[in-house]
Structures are given as structure tokens and as C-alpha cells.
Design a protein around this motif. Structure first.
Motif, mmCIF file in Angstrom:
data_model
loop_
_atom_site.group_PDB
_atom_site.id
_atom_site.type_symbol
_atom_site.label_atom_id
_atom_site.label_comp_id
_atom_site.label_asym_id
_atom_site.label_seq_id
_atom_site.Cartn_x
_atom_site.Cartn_y
_atom_site.Cartn_z
ATOM 1 N N LEU A 1 0.823 -1.208 0.000
ATOM 2 C CA LEU A 1 0.000 0.000 0.000
ATOM 3 C C LEU A 1 0.858 1.259 0.000
ATOM 4 N N LEU B 1 -6.950 2.884 -4.035
ATOM 5 C CA LEU B 1 -6.058 2.525 -2.930
ATOM 6 C C LEU B 1 -4.710 3.243 -2.996
ATOM 7 N N LEU C 1 -6.322 7.025 -0.584
ATOM 8 C CA LEU C 1 -6.660 5.831 0.195
ATOM 9 C C LEU C 1 -7.695 6.121 1.276
ATOM 10 N N ARG D 1 -11.570 -1.092 1.699
ATOM 11 C CA ARG D 1 -10.474 -1.089 2.677
ATOM 12 C C ARG D 1 -10.557 -2.305 3.595
#
Length: 609
Positions: free
Chosen positions: A363, A396, A401, A409
Motif C-alpha cells: 500500500l 487505494l 486511500l 479497505r
């Protein structure tokens, strides 16, 4: 950590003023405080069994209650990511901490050498949780806390409470209170006995121009530089102290004699440094010279570290809603895995959370490699990217995000831990994340099953239910008695299993933070009490405690067992443990679940408006 042995010298020369602290603001170095409170508690808090977080919370609350009683208003500033210029120092400290962890693991608590301390993994997270709960003003920095502590102290005209002797070098207007001499447990008449250091008094004693304090720090030895003088300064010292004090005294004596007439502060520092090199016939290369100048500049113009992160991440970090580990991953592509007390004959406990960290890195830095420092080696880790559509992947990205649908999520979290959170309906919100972690951890342990594994699982589940502040029933009474008994027989394999759980727990907490909490935030302070769980991890003891469960507690325990399903063949819950769809029907089920989540997100947005 400041200038080597400087505190020892200050204490030896009695250069601090004894004061009574009351009715004032105070700027506190948060990291120094939680280290100090954990290490210096009486009775001593556990370091061998993964930590005693309820006990730590009591200690922290008592500290702030004392400040309140003395009308002292605290403002806490916490460290963020480490300064890239200190990389070698940080790696070196990891080695020192590893040796300490090994010493704690093989030594009985009452026989551990003085100063041999290891901070349990969740202490900082629990500390921040307590600050929020108590409404204590705090800020978590993106980088080193020192510059902001110094700035805040002079801005608010408050003393600094810390352990870092760098605050002896900074010109803190209201002085520096060392935590070792801040006797908060001996408060009397609403006042706390302490010792106050001021730079002006120090310079007056050594007849030193204050402008040269940064030069002194850079040659004495700090996190950035140290001059190898081969004992020259110690030999020329008139001090009667030990060698380390003689060395510093000799340096200060030399600096006080440098002719600084007609020079501004910058020129004074330049001349003093060149005189030292000349006096020692010390040839200084360009790189070494730059190192000393950098070390000096850190004191002259302390700057807040900046990182190229989205605004929402800055704000969440400063508010303690996001771990500062993200800064080193994004900025340096590194992760320092601080040594923990474990069974060192086995693989590192951190390997249990390897998959979770891979998603954490994915991420943050996409497919770029991240270097992990664990025990005495480093490895390059390939991040894992969530298995989502290209449109979802865009949602993302770090910049957006925080605005991604909650369902998306949550799915990323589920994928990382290989769980299905929809199976947690009967689990209280504060236990949802810990149960996911426990399922993930337990499945990992089943790859190499050991007899104590199931005992550790049941101990954790019983520990989740223990609340020493709730009305005392037979269960609570039994648990308190076990906690008070302590650990008579420390078992390395049990310690290792719990250490693995703690590593999984911390990394899952941080992944959940990065994903803006798709799962409710747990109350970490009451989740884990190492000595109690080690005492519980025994078949007979577990059976005894289970018999004390009644009513709602018994029902909750059964729900926890069902969620974690220890009786299944592979040790994984059929309801919680996710499996990748291997056929068209499975794929359709996933698509259906995604549509349901999107509908839920849509309803939530309408509710928000």
C-alpha cells in the motif's frame, strides 16, 4: 540519545539546581517518558513474557494524576521516523537491543543486569491510546522529536522533561529536567522534587562561550559524530573524575581557551573545530569534516523532518492515528524490526507477521522492495498488492486511500490476514481485530504444530475477557489470583508463540491504521498481560478457569472459540478463514459480497450526510 556520559559529568559536578515543580506547563519527550515509566516501575513490569500492558496503563495514569495534583500541565511530543543521517547509529542500536533481548530471555527477572531492558512491542501504541483516553495534549512528529520539543519549550516558556542530553546543548530558556531526577512518586504538598539544568550555568562553570556547545557535543560523541582523540583530552584534564568525565572536561577546557574575539557565532564554531583538529594533528577528510559540521548544525538550526506524504497521512500521524513506521518505509524503503524477547533457537517472531507487512509495504510503496532489519541480518522483501480491479487499485493509491470505500479497505485487510470479518457478528467491536489476528496467528502456528499452541490460544481468549476493573465474579477473582502468582516456569516455546502473536497484533494494528480503520480500534491496554497469559497456558489451569465462566462471559467465550475454531483439523476457522475462489461459483460469491459492501457503503454515505 544525546551526548555520551554528559549526564554523569553533570551529576558528578552537581551542576543542577534542586527545584520543586508545581503550577507550570511542561514539555515532555514522549518516548523518553514511556521508556522511563515502563523500565522504572515498582514493582517492575514484565519484559520477559511480552509485556504487562494493564500494569503499564496503571503506571502512566498514576504519573499524569500526580502532574494534575501538582497543577502541572503536560504537553507530550512523540518521536516519528528516525533521521536518515542516523542510519548507522540506528542499526548499531538494533544490535545492542538484540543482545539485551537475549540476556532477558535467558535470565531470571531478578538477576537481569542493571540497564538491560527491552521494551515490549505494544508499549507505544498503548501509550498513545492512554493519552487519547485521558485527553492529554500530544503531538506525534513525522521525524525526530528533539527539534519540536526544543521549539515548543521556548515558545510556551516551559521546561523540558526528557532523558536526552541533547537538551543540555540546546538553549532551552526554562531549562531541562532529567526524568531520572524527576521524583514524581515523592511528591509532597503538591510539589514534585526535581533537578533543573540550565545551559547558562553549565557554560558559566566551564567559562565556555555558549556558541561552542554544539561543537562540544559533536566531538564528545552524539548520534552523528565522535572525535577519536586517543585519550589526549583526558590526559590534559585536571578533573578527579573517571576517564569519561576527564575526557569531557579536557574538551571543555580546551574550547574555553580558543580565541574568539571579533567573531560571530558561526565563525566561532568554525574556528574552534579547526583548532581542535590542528591541536590533535588530526587530518580531516572532506567527508569527515562534513559529518562534524552536520552534527553541529543539528543543534544550531534544529529542523523538523519533512517527508513526501499526503496531507491526510501527516494529519493522522500527528494525531496518533497512524504509525510513524510509514515514514521509513516510504522515505528510505526500510523497516527496523526492534528485537523482542523470544526463543532465539527458533526463527524470528516477526516472520509470523511477514505476510501482513508485505501488504503494508504494498500500500505504501507499490511493488518496490523494502529492506527489513531483523535480528542480526537484513532481507529485501517483495511487497504484496491487493487483488483488486484496476479502478479499485487507483482508489487505494496513497493520495486517495483515506477516501476509498470502507468495504474496499476492509477487503484489503481481510485479504492480508486471510479472514472474513462478516463472521464476527457475535464478537464485541473492540475484539474484532484481535480475533482476526488470533485466527491468522493460529493458522500460521499450525504449519509446525506444537503441543503448547492450543494452550496459548485458549489463554489469549480468556485474556481477552479479563477486565480487572469490572465487578468481581468468580472468573475475575481466579484470573487476578493467577496474575498475582506470576510466572514460576518461563517456557521459551510458550514465550515464542505469544511473541509471534504480539508481532502479528502490532502489524495488524498498523495496517488497520493505514487503511483508516475499517475494523474498530481495539483497547490494546487490556488485551495482553504477559505474566497472566504465561500462567494460563497450561491445560489444567485453562480447565479450572473455564469452569468459573458464567452467563454472558461463558457465551462470549464460546463465541470466541467458534470464531477461532481450535478444534478444526488445520486449526483455522471455517467461518473466519477466507479461501480464494477456485471456480466460477466462488468468483460469483466474491462479486456478490462486493456488491453488498458497495450498497452498505452507499447507505453509510447517505447516513453521514
Amino acid at each position: 540519545m544525546g551526548v555520551s556520559t554528559l549526564k554523569k559529568m553533570i551529576d558528578y559536578l552537581c551542576l543542577c539546581e534542586e527545584v520543586k515543580v508545581e503550577k507550570t506547563g511542561i514539555i515532555i519527550d514522549g518516548a523518553a517518558l514511556y521508556y522511563c515509566l515502563y523500565y522504572n516501575s515498582d514493582p517492575k513490569l514484565d519484559q520477559r513474557c511480552g509485556g504487562d500492558y494493564p500494569g503499564f496503563k496503571d503506571e502512566v495514569c498514576n504519573f499524569f494524576k500526580t502532574l494534575q495534583d501538582c497543577e502541572v500541565t503536560p504537553y507530550i511530543i512523540l518521536d516519528g521516523g528516525s533521521d536518515p543521517d542516523k542510519h548507522k547509529t540506528v542499526v548499531s542500536r538494533l544490535g545492542n537491543r538484540l543482545e539485551k533481548a537475549k540476556a532477558v530471555a535467558k535470565t531470571e527477572p531478578n538477576a537481569v543486569p542493571k540497564g538491560c531492558n527491552v521494551l515490549p512491542p505494544l508499549v507505544k501504541d498503548v501509550f498513545i491510546e492512554i493519552l487519547k483516553e485521558k485527553g492529554i495534549e500530544f503531538k506525534q512528529c513525522l521525524g525526530e522529536a528533539d527539534p519540536e520539543v526544543f521549539s515548543a519549550a521556548n515558545q510556551k516558556q516551559c521546561p523540558v522533561l526528557a532523558t536526552d542530553t541533547d537538551f543540555c546543548i540546546y538553549d532551552v530558556d526554562k531549562g531541562f529536567l532529567h526524568l531520572d531526577n524527576f521524583e514524581w512518586k515523592r511528591k509532597k504538598d503538591g510539589k514534585i522534587p526535581a533537578k533543573l539544568y540550565t545551559r547558562s550555568k553549565f557554560c558559566e562553570h566551564f567559562k565556555l562561550d555558549p556558541a561552542l556547545m554544539p561543537v562540544f557535543a559533536s566531538i564528545a560523541g552524539n548520534d552523528y559524530s565522535r572525535l577519536e582523540d586517543r585519550g589526549r583530552f583526558a590526559r590534559e584534564s585536571s578533573s578527579s573524575g573517571e576517564y569519561s568525565i576527564k575526557r569531557l572536561d579536557g574538551m571543555l577546557s580546551f574550547l574555553s581557551k580558543v580565541n574568539l574575539d571579533g567573531l560571530n557565532d558561526s565563525q566561532k564554531r568554525e574556528r574552534a573545530l579547526s583548532h581542535i583538529f590542528y591541536q590533535l594533528s588530526h587530518h580531516v577528510g572532506k567527508k569527515e569534516n562534513e559529518t562534524f559540521k552536520l552534527a553541529i548544525q543539528k543543534y544550531v538550526e534544529p529542523e523538523e523532518t519533512s517527508f513526501n506524504l499526503p496531507l491526510w497521512m501527516h494529519e493522522n500521524m500527528m494525531g496518533g492515528e497512524l504509525t510513524t513506521f510509514v515514514t521509513s518505509v516510504v522515505d528510505q524503503k526500510t523497516m527496523m524490526l526492534t528485537p523482542v524477547v523470544e526463543d532465539f533457537s527458533q526463527h524470528s517472531s516477526y516472520t509470523a507477521a511477514y505476510r501482513i507487512r508485505q501488504y503494508f509495504y504494498g500500500l505504501l510503496i507499490g511493488g518496490q522492495m523494502c529492506t527489513e532489519y531483523d535480528r542480526d541480518h537484513k532481507i529485501d522483501v517483495q511487497p504484496l498488492l491487493p487483488k483488486v480491479s484496476s479502478d479499485e487499485q487507483k482508489q487505494l493509491e496513497l493520495q486517495r486511500l483515506h477516501k476509498a470505500p470502507e468495504g474496499l479497505r476492509r477487503r484489503v485487510f481481510e485479504e492480508a490476514l486471510q479472514v472474513q470479518t462478516s463472521a464476527l457478528e457475535n464478537i464485541p467491536d473492540q475484539l474484532k481485530l484481535p480475533v482476526c489476528v488470533t485466527v491468522f496467528w493460529f493458522k500460521r502456528l499450525q504449519h509446525h504444530p506444537k503441543p503448547e499452541t492450543v494452550h496459548c490460544l485458549h489463554a489469549l481468549l480468556l485474556g481477552f475477557m479479563f477486565n480487572p476493573n469490572s465487578p468481581e465474579d468468580e472468573f475475575e477473582k481466579k484470573m487476578k489470583a493467577l496474575k498475582d502468582e506470576g510466572v514460576n516456569n518461563w517456557q521459551p516455546r510458550v514465550a515464542h508463540a505469544f511473541s509471534q502473536w504480539l508481532c502479528c497484533m502490532r502489524q495488524s494494528l498498523h495496517l488497520n491504521q493505514l487503511l483508516c480503520s475499517p475494523l474498530p480500534k481495539p483497547q490494546c491496554a487490556r488485551l495482553y498481560c504477559g505474566p497472566l497469559l504465561h500462567r494460563l497456558a497450561d491445560e489444567d489451569t485453562i480447565e479450572e478457569v473455564q469452569k468459573t465462566l458464567r452467563g454472558e462471559k461463558k457465551e462470549l467465550y464460546e463465541n470466541l472459540k467458534t470464531a477461532c475454531n481450535p478444534s478444526s483439523g488445520e486449526g483455522s476457522s471455517q467461518s473466519l478463514m477466507s479461501a480464494a475462489p477456485s471456480n466460477e461459483k466462488g468468483s460469483q460469491q466474491v462479486q456478490k459480497r462486493k456488491r453488498e459492501e458497495e450498497q452498505r457503503d452507499s447507505k453509510q454515505k447517505k447516513t453521514d450526510y
